[in-house]
Design an enzyme around this catalytic site. Structure first.
Site, PDB file in Angstrom:
ATOM      1  N   ARG A  82     -22.755  59.648  21.812  1.00 53.85           N
ATOM      2  CA  ARG A  82     -23.519  60.170  22.515  1.00 53.85           C
ATOM      3  C   ARG A  82     -22.955  61.477  23.593  1.00 53.85           C
ATOM      4  NH1 ARG A  82     -28.690  57.939  26.268  1.00 53.85           N
ATOM      5  NH2 ARG A  82     -27.125  56.668  27.439  1.00 53.85           N
ATOM      6  N   ALA A 138     -31.809  62.512  25.932  1.00 49.48           N
ATOM      7  CA  ALA A 138     -31.302  61.825  25.071  1.00 49.48           C
ATOM      8  C   ALA A 138     -31.642  60.107  25.103  1.00 49.48           C
ATOM      9  CB  ALA A 138     -29.643  61.571  25.288  1.00 49.48           C
ATOM     10  N   SER A 139     -32.534  59.898  24.240  1.00 45.94           N
ATOM     11  CA  SER A 139     -33.329  58.787  24.049  1.00 45.94           C
ATOM     12  C   SER A 139     -32.378  57.479  24.356  1.00 45.94           C
ATOM     13  CB  SER A 139     -33.954  58.488  22.773  1.00 45.94           C
ATOM     14  OG  SER A 139     -34.655  59.594  22.786  1.00 45.94           O
ATOM     15  N   MET A 140     -32.849  56.370  24.792  1.00 46.05           N
ATOM     16  CA  MET A 140     -32.163  55.196  24.877  1.00 46.05           C
ATOM     17  C   MET A 140     -31.382  54.748  23.584  1.00 46.05           C
ATOM     18  SD  MET A 140     -34.056  52.167  26.933  1.00 46.05           S
ATOM     19  CE  MET A 140     -33.715  50.606  27.109  1.00 46.05           C
ATOM     20  N   PRO A 141     -30.087  54.463  23.658  1.00 44.02           N
ATOM     21  CA  PRO A 141     -29.325  54.079  22.558  1.00 44.02           C
ATOM     22  C   PRO A 141     -30.106  52.906  21.687  1.00 44.02           C
ATOM     23  CG  PRO A 141     -27.832  54.449  24.157  1.00 44.02           C
ATOM     24  CD  PRO A 141     -29.120  54.537  24.821  1.00 44.02           C
TER      25      PRO A 141
END
Ligand code: SAM
Length: 397
Positions: free
Chosen positions: A38, A100-103
């Site tokens: 990421r 950036a969305s939550m992994p």
């Protein structure tokens, strides 16, 4: 920087391992997560978002390189833009508009997408480009199109993907239109919350293909991930999988100013009554009560202004008329005061929905589903696509 950046590759191992152990990542996606960290997609200044408190804390790569690295690999959403790019400076802006969305959410959505070699994917909401990069690494860049509405975000994503050696097609456009030039797709994955599924997504998906989207009503901010399978007749239907929380598609955000005209004076000529419902009955941010109430009380928005543990005022506004309701809860008093105005008795509808939900054993979102007709109209159902909710949903695209 390329994918073989050793430092990023090593740092990416640990999150991939813990997501694999938690069951969010399949082994095939775990390899992809390790290969596409990421951090390669993040700007130097970002805001780490605490889901519990709702606070966003700025982290600068230059000022705090270690903190930045920790944030990059933490299982939290990272805000990368505020107020559609109008906001500058280090402090958080008003509305987070790209991230950036939550992994763990990214991983579970990719698992639920069920891809295999050769699957063609359309992503709506490129954001940082990380998700598009992960899919491109798995399926090849020529099988992936991602559409992003914000030109500056598009440029950043394209740059990051290039540096990572990945080549999905990133299109600058309104995701509502999909991307007909790349159709038909086997999968559409939407990484912004939607209030209406555009009919173009159905038209551009092959029969048997899947549309995976965070969907909700305007009753609350909550979304549930819906997994729709497109049929030969152009309808798409499928279950809600679980609650998720996403920033909304740009033109599907609720404009709260529209309700100013609803209540010129309070209580005016509103009817007064009382209820024994409590503020807790209305649900909170995390459970499924609000989401399900929204399914049962269509075209209604609500907000709760809390003033004490069990005290506060809940407002309900009709989206199609000027009807409104307000319920005042007081600490230590069993009866709350209800005011209702207009042709629609919104509180009565909410109370009926809460009673129905309780009588059915408080079912979670995974017992509900959605059918979207070829014209984009939505029809929620309970347990079986043939069992419409008994609340006279008036579909609206
Ligand atoms: C949560 S972010 C996406 C995260 C992203 N997939 C990632 O991997 O970083 C949501 C994105 O959707 C974009 N968006 C909002 N409305 C859109 C629209 N109508 N069409 C395309 N993109 C949109 C926002 O600008 C934002 O970048």
């Amino acid at each position: 920087m390329t994918l073989s950046s050793e430092r990023d590759g090593r740092a990416g191992d640990e999150p991939a391992r813990s997501l694999l152990e938690a069951g969010a990542l399949t082994p095939a996606w775990a390899d992809v997560f390790r290969a596409v960290p990421r951090s390669l997609f993040l700007p130097d200044l970002l805001w780490s978002h605490d889901m519990a408190t709702g606070r966003s804390v700025p982290v600068s790569r230059n000022g705090d390189p270690e903190g930045w690295e920790r944030a990059a690999y933490a299982n939290v959403p990272l805000v990368t833009q505020w107020d559609d790019g109008a906001h500058t400076g280090t402090n958080p802006g008003n509305v987070p508009t790209s991230s950036a969305s939550m992994p763990s959410v990214v991983a579970a959505m990719l698992r639920d997408l069920e891809v295999s070699d050769g699957t063609r994917v359309l992503e709506i909401g490129t954001g940082t480009g990380w998700n598009a990069g992960l899919i491109a690494r798995r399926l090849g860049g020529s099988n992936v199109v991602s559409v992003e509405i914000d030109p500056a975000v598009v440029e950043q994503a394209r740059g990051a993907l290039k540096r990572a050696g990945l080549s999905p097609e990133v299109v600058h456009g309104d995701g509502r239109d999909g991307w007909p030039d790349g159709a038909p797709y086997d999968r559409v994955i939407v990484t912004a919350g939607v209030r209406a599924v555009p009919k173009r997504w159905l038209e551009q998906t092959r029969p048997g293909g899947i549309i995976l989207a965070p969907w909700g009503t305007h009753y609350s901010d909550q979304d549930a991930l819906v997994r729709l399978t497109v049929g030969d007749d152009g309808h798409a239907t499928g279950p809600f999988l679980r609650m998720v929380e996403f920033m909304k598609l740009r033109d599907q955000r609720l404009d709260w100013n529209r309700f100013r005209a609803h209540v010129p004076e309070f209580p005016g000529d509103a009817d007064e009554s009382s209820t024994q419902a409590t503020m807790a009955d209305l649900g909170d941010r995390y459970g499924s009560v609000r989401f399900v109430t929204g399914l049962c009380v269509p075209h209604c928005a609500h907000v709760v202004n809390r003033t004490g543990k069990d005290a506060g005022k809940a407002w309900f506004f009709d989206l199609l008329s000027r009807s409104w309701a307000a319920v005042e809860f007081r600490d230590g008093e069993p009866d709350a005061t209800v005011h209702q105005c207009g042709t629609r008795r919104l509180w009565d509808e909410v109370e009926r929905a809460l009673t129905w939900w309780t009588e059915h054993g408080r079912p979670g979102v995974d017992r509900f589903g959605l059918t979207v007709a070829p014209d984009g109209s939505a029809h929620p159902w309970f347990e079986d696509p043939a069992k419409a909710l008994p609340f006279g949903w008036r579909p609206r695209t």
